[in-house]
Every structure is written in C-alpha cells, then in structure tokens.
Design a protein around this motif. Structure first.
Motif, PDB file in Angstrom:
ATOM      1  N   GLN A 162       0.828  -1.200   0.000  1.00 45.30           N
ATOM      2  CA  GLN A 162       0.000   0.000   0.000  1.00 45.30           C
ATOM      3  C   GLN A 162       0.867   1.256   0.000  1.00 45.30           C
ATOM      4  OE1 GLN A 162      -2.379   0.209   3.575  1.00 45.30           O
ATOM      5  NE2 GLN A 162      -0.626   0.083   4.943  1.00 45.30           N
ATOM      6  N   ARG A 173       1.997   1.854  -9.100  1.00 43.52           N
ATOM      7  CA  ARG A 173       1.941   1.589 -10.541  1.00 43.52           C
ATOM      8  C   ARG A 173       3.299   1.111 -11.037  1.00 43.52           C
ATOM      9  NH1 ARG A 173       0.100   6.190 -12.115  1.00 43.52           N
ATOM     10  NH2 ARG A 173       2.111   7.125 -12.639  1.00 43.52           N
ATOM     11  N   ILE A 203      -4.425   1.398  -2.749  1.00 46.62           N
ATOM     12  CA  ILE A 203      -4.209   2.836  -2.848  1.00 46.62           C
ATOM     13  C   ILE A 203      -4.747   3.508  -1.576  1.00 46.62           C
ATOM     14  CG2 ILE A 203      -4.065   3.066  -5.354  1.00 46.62           C
ATOM     15  CD1 ILE A 203      -7.095   3.672  -5.367  1.00 46.62           C
ATOM     16  N   ASP A 216      -5.879   6.623   0.449  1.00 39.99           N
ATOM     17  CA  ASP A 216      -6.575   7.760  -0.150  1.00 39.99           C
ATOM     18  C   ASP A 216      -7.109   8.703   0.915  1.00 39.99           C
ATOM     19  OD1 ASP A 216      -7.886   9.434  -1.891  1.00 39.99           O
ATOM     20  OD2 ASP A 216      -9.348   7.957  -2.580  1.00 39.99           O
ATOM     21  N   TRP A 263      -9.084  -0.263  -2.579  1.00 37.43           N
ATOM     22  CA  TRP A 263      -9.200   1.145  -2.208  1.00 37.43           C
ATOM     23  C   TRP A 263      -9.151   1.217  -0.694  1.00 37.43           C
ATOM     24  CZ3 TRP A 263     -14.080   4.119  -0.863  1.00 37.43           C
ATOM     25  CH2 TRP A 263     -13.818   5.485  -0.733  1.00 37.43           C
ATOM     26  N   ALA A 303      -6.962   4.204 -11.100  1.00 38.32           N
ATOM     27  CA  ALA A 303      -5.997   3.379 -10.378  1.00 38.32           C
ATOM     28  C   ALA A 303      -6.324   1.898 -10.455  1.00 38.32           C
ATOM     29  CB  ALA A 303      -5.927   3.813  -8.913  1.00 38.32           C
ATOM     30  N   TRP A 358       0.542   6.780  -5.320  1.00 38.89           N
ATOM     31  CA  TRP A 358      -0.003   5.768  -6.206  1.00 38.89           C
ATOM     32  C   TRP A 358       0.931   5.450  -7.363  1.00 38.89           C
ATOM     33  CZ3 TRP A 358      -5.910   7.285  -6.756  1.00 38.89           C
ATOM     34  CH2 TRP A 358      -6.463   7.362  -5.471  1.00 38.89           C
ATOM     35  N   ALA A 361      -4.275  -1.461  -9.233  1.00 45.06           N
ATOM     36  CA  ALA A 361      -4.585  -1.673  -7.816  1.00 45.06           C
ATOM     37  C   ALA A 361      -5.891  -2.442  -7.658  1.00 45.06           C
ATOM     38  CB  ALA A 361      -4.670  -0.342  -7.077  1.00 45.06           C
TER      39      ALA A 361
END
Length: 302
Positions: free
Chosen positions: A198, A206, A222, A224, A242, A235, A202, A239
């Motif tokens: 994590q 990637r 990701i 956030d 979330w 994303a 981001w 990924a």
C-alpha cells in the motif's frame, strides 16, 4: 481469512510475547487513557479482514515493534499492517515515522545520537534506539528481515501482510521490492497470496506493478485522503484495493468501488459505532489500532 495458529513457546517472537503482559500494564499505568470498551453486542461479518494497524498499536504503542506485531497475532488478526522505512545504508526497517523521536524511540548508545532519522542512520545505530523504554532491554525498530523471519515462523498460513511503502520515489519502490523479492526467493515463495503493498504515492504502486508484477505476487492498495471516484477508477489498472480515510466511505462510494471489482479497506477506525456502520455499508476489511475491539465486535477474539 482464518485465525492464526497459537504462537509457539520458544519461537522467534517468544521474547516479545514474554513482554506483552508487562507492556500492557505499563501502557495503562502510564496515563494513556483507557482502551475502548466493547458494548457487548456482536455483528455478523463473515470474511471481514481484520487488520492490526502497526500490529496492535493501540494496546502496545508505538507499534511497528516485535511486541506490537506479536500482540496482533495473539488476538487473532487476519492481517498485520506495517510500515517500511529505508536506512542510510540501504536496509529496510519497520517504522511509521522516519524520525524516531516522533515515534517515541530513545537513543541508548554512547554520547549523542548521530541522527534521529532512519534515513540518516546506519543499521547499527538504529539498533541502539529503544521504542519501549518501560521494558527491560532495547526494543529497537526491527529490520524487514527480522520481522518477516518472526512473522513466517509464528503466523498461520492464511494471515496476510499489508506493507506500506513509506518512501515515495520509484528508486525507493525499487529498493523495497528488491528486498521483498530477495526474501521471497530465499524462503521458496513464502509470500504466496499473502502480500498487500500500500502507498499514498499511487505512482509508486503503478511502478511496482509494471516493473515487478511478474516477479512478486501482491495486491496493491491505494491509500486515499480525497476519495475522488475518477482517480480511484483510473488506479484500478494496477490496484485491487481502495484504502481510504474512513470518513470518505459512504453507501454510494461502496457501490461504485465494488462495481470496479475493488475491495474497500478503510483506516484507521477505533470507534465501535463506526466499525459497525462500516461493516453494515459492506466494506471488505478495517484497519484499526484496536484489533481486539474489532474482533470482539465480529465475535472472533481469541
């Protein structure tokens, strides 16, 4: 995920486990305030991923230490959430903050510490910082290798790891990934399907997916703080999870993100009422400083 097997006497985390009773007493005697009290009313949440933030940070601060990780396993977490830093000599260490003073770790070496920042310290100097001054001996931030050795020796086969890439650059991601790949090769693929990576950066995830996806199996989460659907949707190309700040989660966003075939694992949730609300909204997991409270809520405390 199933609960981990009981930690074995004499295993790699036996010294840490022996400190847990003393650590718990010291924390509550030290004026931190009471831990959250469970109401007593459980909720059905099959398959919920209970993630111990920094192991068991709430009960065993500051977290990201062997005693805190051991405590998380002892109560039955599904996933140990932890953070990775990088030392001046290019070694990966566990820790939320680069600055060990911010973490609450104290220098125990001779004279003045050469620095308090992991990024400016050699590995030998990091070992001289004590993160549990209330205990006997030096409880230094563990190296990635020391942490993983203990984890794989003591955790059940379905207990997962959620490791945060704290340093943001691609070069940092390369160092993290190469260290994990080297460890996985040395243990004959022990990560299996158990690894989550994590990051708030981001682009680092990637990069990790594009460059290392064929060398190491992992799911990407990701982190956030904004919750913008368009960004989440983009994303999805690299990924699978979330992981938002929990106030960003509502029914509409849950429906949208699940439609992307992504899991939802918010952080850091320490209130029982909010845990209950998130479970009712349909999240797939919860990261918490108090995994014992969440496990009580879902009826799975060991």
């Amino acid at each position: 995920m199933s609960s981990p097997r009981r930690l074995e006497e004499g295993g790699p985390w036996a010294p840490a486990l022996a400190l847990l009773v003393a650590l718990t007493a010291a924390c509550h005697q030290g004026g931190r305030g009471p831990a959250p009290v469970f109401s007593g009313e459980t909720i059905d949440a099959p398959g919920l991923d209970v993630e111990g933030h920094r192991g068991d940070r709430g009960n065993h601060p500051p977290g990201n230490t062997l005693p805190a990780y051991a405590a998380g396993l002892a109560v039955g977490v599904d996933t140990i959430e932890a953070d990775m830093q990088i030392s001046a000599d290019g070694q990966v260490f566990m820790g939320h903050d680069d600055d060990l003073h911010d973490t609450g770790c104290a220098w125990t070496g001779e004279g003045r510490a050469p620095s308090t920042r992991i990024s400016s310290l050699a590995s030998a100097d990091i070992a001289r910082f004590d993160c549990h001054a209330e205990l006997e001996g030096v409880q230094a931030p563990p190296s990635l290798v020391a942490f993983l050795d203990a984890f794989f020796a003591e955790a059940g086969p379905e207990v997962a790891l959620n490791l945060e890439l704290k340093r943001p650059s691609r070069a940092d991601a390369d160092l993290y990934l190469e260290a994990l790949i080297a460890y996985d090769a040395g243990c004959s693929g022990c990560f299996g399907e158990r690894l989550i990576l994590q990051s708030f950066e981001w682009s680092a995830l990637r990069h990790a997916r594009e460059r290392y996806g064929d060398r190491l199996e992992f799911r990407a989460a990701i982190l956030d703080k904004r919750g913008r659907y368009e960004e989440i949707a983009k994303a999805r190309a690299y990924a699978e999870i979330w992981s938002p700040r929990h106030p960003l989660v509502d029914a509409e966003r849950v429906e949208q993100v699940h439609a992307l075939d992504m899991q939802i694992i918010p952080w850091t949730v320490n209130d029982e009422a909010r845990m209950r609300a998130l479970i009712e909204l349909g999240v797939d997991g919860i990261i918490t400083d108090y995994p014992d409270l969440l496990l009580r809520l879902v009826g799975r405390l060991r």
